[in-house]
Every structure is written in C-alpha cells, then in structure tokens.
Design a protein around this motif. Structure first.
Motif, PDB file in Angstrom:
ATOM      1  N   VAL A 165       0.845  -1.192   0.000  1.00 38.83           N
ATOM      2  CA  VAL A 165       0.000   0.000   0.000  1.00 38.83           C
ATOM      3  C   VAL A 165       0.879   1.239   0.000  1.00 38.83           C
ATOM      4  O   VAL A 165       2.019   1.230   0.483  1.00 38.83           O
ATOM      5  N   ASP A 166       0.321   2.311  -0.546  1.00 38.70           N
ATOM      6  CA  ASP A 166       0.949   3.626  -0.496  1.00 38.70           C
ATOM      7  C   ASP A 166      -0.135   4.580  -0.018  1.00 38.70           C
ATOM      8  O   ASP A 166      -1.091   4.855  -0.746  1.00 38.70           O
ATOM      9  N   GLY A 167      -0.026   5.029   1.224  1.00 36.37           N
ATOM     10  CA  GLY A 167      -1.130   5.773   1.811  1.00 36.37           C
ATOM     11  C   GLY A 167      -2.319   4.850   1.980  1.00 36.37           C
ATOM     12  O   GLY A 167      -2.224   3.793   2.592  1.00 36.37           O
ATOM     13  N   ASP A 168      -3.446   5.236   1.391  1.00 31.05           N
ATOM     14  CA  ASP A 168      -4.668   4.430   1.496  1.00 31.05           C
ATOM     15  C   ASP A 168      -4.925   3.581   0.256  1.00 31.05           C
ATOM     16  O   ASP A 168      -5.991   2.989   0.110  1.00 31.05           O
ATOM     17  N   GLU A 169      -3.943   3.508  -0.640  1.00 27.95           N
ATOM     18  CA  GLU A 169      -4.121   2.820  -1.926  1.00 27.95           C
ATOM     19  C   GLU A 169      -3.341   1.516  -1.958  1.00 27.95           C
ATOM     20  O   GLU A 169      -2.176   1.460  -1.542  1.00 27.95           O
ATOM     21  N   VAL A 170      -3.970   0.455  -2.463  1.00 30.36           N
ATOM     22  CA  VAL A 170      -3.268  -0.801  -2.714  1.00 30.36           C
ATOM     23  C   VAL A 170      -2.509  -0.657  -4.023  1.00 30.36           C
ATOM     24  O   VAL A 170      -3.092  -0.406  -5.078  1.00 30.36           O
ATOM     25  N   THR A 171      -1.172  -0.799  -3.962  1.00 34.13           N
ATOM     26  CA  THR A 171      -0.350  -0.642  -5.161  1.00 34.13           C
ATOM     27  C   THR A 171       0.004  -1.971  -5.811  1.00 34.13           C
ATOM     28  O   THR A 171       0.483  -1.990  -6.943  1.00 34.13           O
ATOM     29  N   GLY A 172      -0.211  -3.062  -5.105  1.00 38.87           N
ATOM     30  CA  GLY A 172       0.070  -4.345  -5.724  1.00 38.87           C
ATOM     31  C   GLY A 172       0.015  -5.493  -4.738  1.00 38.87           C
ATOM     32  O   GLY A 172       0.093  -5.298  -3.525  1.00 38.87           O
ATOM     33  N   VAL A 173      -0.129  -6.693  -5.282  1.00 40.15           N
ATOM     34  CA  VAL A 173      -0.166  -7.923  -4.478  1.00 40.15           C
ATOM     35  C   VAL A 173       0.874  -8.878  -5.047  1.00 40.15           C
ATOM     36  O   VAL A 173       0.932  -9.114  -6.259  1.00 40.15           O
ATOM     37  N   LEU A 174       1.703  -9.432  -4.151  1.00 38.53           N
ATOM     38  CA  LEU A 174       2.813 -10.304  -4.518  1.00 38.53           C
ATOM     39  C   LEU A 174       2.480 -11.784  -4.346  1.00 38.53           C
ATOM     40  O   LEU A 174       1.496 -12.140  -3.710  1.00 38.53           O
ATOM     41  N   ASP A 175       3.363 -12.635  -4.875  1.00 39.37           N
ATOM     42  CA  ASP A 175       3.433 -14.065  -4.559  1.00 39.37           C
ATOM     43  C   ASP A 175       2.142 -14.823  -4.866  1.00 39.37           C
ATOM     44  O   ASP A 175       1.396 -15.222  -3.971  1.00 39.37           O
ATOM     45  N   TRP A 176       1.928 -15.082  -6.152  1.00 40.63           N
ATOM     46  CA  TRP A 176       0.708 -15.709  -6.639  1.00 40.63           C
ATOM     47  C   TRP A 176       0.867 -17.203  -6.927  1.00 40.63           C
ATOM     48  O   TRP A 176       0.012 -17.799  -7.575  1.00 40.63           O
ATOM     49  N   SER A 177       1.910 -17.833  -6.450  1.00 40.01           N
ATOM     50  CA  SER A 177       2.169 -19.217  -6.814  1.00 40.01           C
ATOM     51  C   SER A 177       1.160 -20.209  -6.239  1.00 40.01           C
ATOM     52  O   SER A 177       1.070 -21.353  -6.689  1.00 40.01           O
ATOM     53  N   GLU A 178       0.386 -19.777  -5.212  1.00 39.74           N
ATOM     54  CA  GLU A 178      -0.636 -20.655  -4.627  1.00 39.74           C
ATOM     55  C   GLU A 178      -2.042 -20.303  -5.123  1.00 39.74           C
ATOM     56  O   GLU A 178      -3.036 -20.863  -4.614  1.00 39.74           O
ATOM     57  N   ALA A 179      -2.148 -19.409  -6.097  1.00 38.61           N
ATOM     58  CA  ALA A 179      -3.461 -19.004  -6.616  1.00 38.61           C
ATOM     59  C   ALA A 179      -4.195 -20.205  -7.205  1.00 38.61           C
ATOM     60  O   ALA A 179      -3.584 -21.093  -7.805  1.00 38.61           O
ATOM     61  N   ALA A 180      -5.516 -20.218  -7.019  1.00 40.14           N
ATOM     62  CA  ALA A 180      -6.299 -21.375  -7.467  1.00 40.14           C
ATOM     63  C   ALA A 180      -7.781 -21.071  -7.259  1.00 40.14           C
ATOM     64  O   ALA A 180      -8.153 -19.965  -6.849  1.00 40.14           O
ATOM     65  N   GLN A 181      -8.620 -22.054  -7.527  1.00 39.64           N
ATOM     66  CA  GLN A 181     -10.010 -22.012  -7.098  1.00 39.64           C
ATOM     67  C   GLN A 181     -10.055 -22.411  -5.620  1.00 39.64           C
ATOM     68  O   GLN A 181      -9.366 -23.331  -5.202  1.00 39.64           O
TER      69      GLN A 181
END
Length: 251
Positions: A165-181
């Motif tokens: 986050v930067d202030g009140d804003e989400v600037t990014g999300v890391l580490d997606w190797s466990e992404a799934a349904q």
C-alpha cells in the motif's frame, strides 16, 4: 570502476529449501526449482483484476519482477502502521479478485484439507510440539471451515506482507504461486491472521456478508497446518503474535 554509492545491494527477502527471493535495486528475483509454481504465478498475475508486479523477464527457475510502490500492509507478529482505509482498500481488492472469473486449475479440496489437518495434528501431539488440549481445541474450531463452499479465484497465500500500500491505496499484491479455485474465506482469514484488530476494516472494504465464525476457523486450520512447515524451513511460529499465539487465542 563504479562509484561505491552506485553499487546495488543484494537483499535476501526470504530464503528456504523450496525457494528464495532476492531484491537488487528495484528488481525482485524469485528462484524456484518447481517450474509449475512459477507457471501458476505468471498466469495468475495476468488474470488477476488487481495490481500485480510487472514481469520483467523469466528464465528457467528464475522470475524477475519490478518492485512495487509503497510498503507492506503489515507483517505477522508486528503491529501494522497502515491506516484503516488502507486495510479497507485491501478488503476491496480481495473482493475484486473473488468476483473475477475462475482460474482453470483447481485448488485443494475439503477432503485434502481434512487429511492434512489430521496428519498435522497428530504430528504436533506425537512430537510434543504443542499441548494436546491446544491442538484438540483448535482442531474442533478448524473443522467448521471444512464445509461446502462455492469456489472463487483466490490468491492462496494472502499474507499481509504480500499486499503493498501507499497511503490508502493498494499498489500491488505479490506471490501468486498458490493461486487457485478455493474458499473466499481462506483468503480473508490469511489476510487478517494475527491482525484481528483490523478485521472490521477488511470486512467493510470487502462488502457483503462474511461468516466470521468460519473465517476464525480458517485461522485455526491455517495455523495448525503451518507450524511444522515453518519449523522445518527455519521460521519461528512461536514468535509473539504468530501462529502459536493465534492458536492460543482460540482457547
């Protein structure tokens, strides 16, 4: 010869037997012997409707990503300095992800989680890692998470340190190797693990009805499943505010 002030410093972000992440200037290098995990990470970031790091290049076992602006929302075991609005923005980002089309690959089923829960609880007790009553109580709590759920696109490892986050804003999300349904409440539980004081902000940003009893059941389940892995990979689940304290809070 380059001026000493211009030499980039190599920072070890995380390293264990399965993978390592290094930072050199504004570039993160993720080294993973399991190419399938990297395949998932790259494809999931391309599909996700939330900010993710730019992929700079990829070679076998190494993924280069651009650094994100801002700082992590928090870290497990440490108080977060992020604003309530930033936590709510994280909740809104999770909602956007869960509303997105499903990835084409499945995640862990209820049966898989149940088998893992049984195995880890036995290991914790047999090896005197945790008291039997602590394990038994949290296993009872955790079983509430193993109900039928409607699959959504989950991040799968949505620790607070993975949300920038930067202030009140989400600037990014890391580490997606466990992404799934998977179960939406699994992501919400992971994001709020050890930061219960920010749960209301997350839920406000997420919107809609959130079953807090099931979310808390995932706290117990995730913590029970994590202790052995953390110990074996050089991390400390007994540190203040971390997994074992989460389990104790359920007593």
């Amino acid at each position: 010869m380059a001026d000493a002030d211009e030499v980039e410093v190599v920072e070890v972000v995380v390293a264990h037997r399965e993978r390592a992440t290094l930072r050199v200037g504004d570039v993160y290098l993720k080294i993973d012997a399991d190419r399938a995990r990297t395949d998932v990470e790259v494809e999931a970031m391309a599909m996700a409707p939330v900010p993710t790091p730019d992929v700079l290049w990829r070679k076998p076992s190494v993924l280069a990503l651009a650094a994100l602006r801002g700082s992590p929302l928090g870290r497990l075991g440490e108080p977060s300095t992020a604003s309530p609005a930033a936590w709510a923005a994280a909740g809104a980002a999770v909602r956007a992800l869960h509303d997105a089309p499903l990835p084409p690959w499945p995640g862990r089923s209820r049966d898989v989680f149940a088998a893992q829960l049984a195995a880890e609880c036995e290991w914790l007790v047999v090896n005197d890692v945790l008291p039997d009553n602590l394990v038994t109580r949290n296993r009872e709590v955790a079983e509430a998470a193993l109900r039928p759920w409607t699959p959504v696109f989950i991040h799968g490892d949505l620790q607070v340190a993975h949300v920038f986050v930067d202030g009140d804003e989400v600037t990014g999300v890391l580490d997606w190797s466990e992404a799934a349904q998977g179960d939406a409440l699994f992501d919400l539980a992971t994001l709020s693990l050890g930061h219960e004081e920010h749960l209301d902000d997350i839920v406000a940003g997420y919107g809609g009805d959130v079953d807090l009893d099931v979310l808390r059941a995932w706290w117990s389940l995730r913590s029970l499943l994590g202790v052995r892995w953390l110990v074996e990979h050089g991390f400390d689940p007994f540190a203040p505010g971390c997994e074992v304290d989460v389990l104790k809070s359920r007593m």
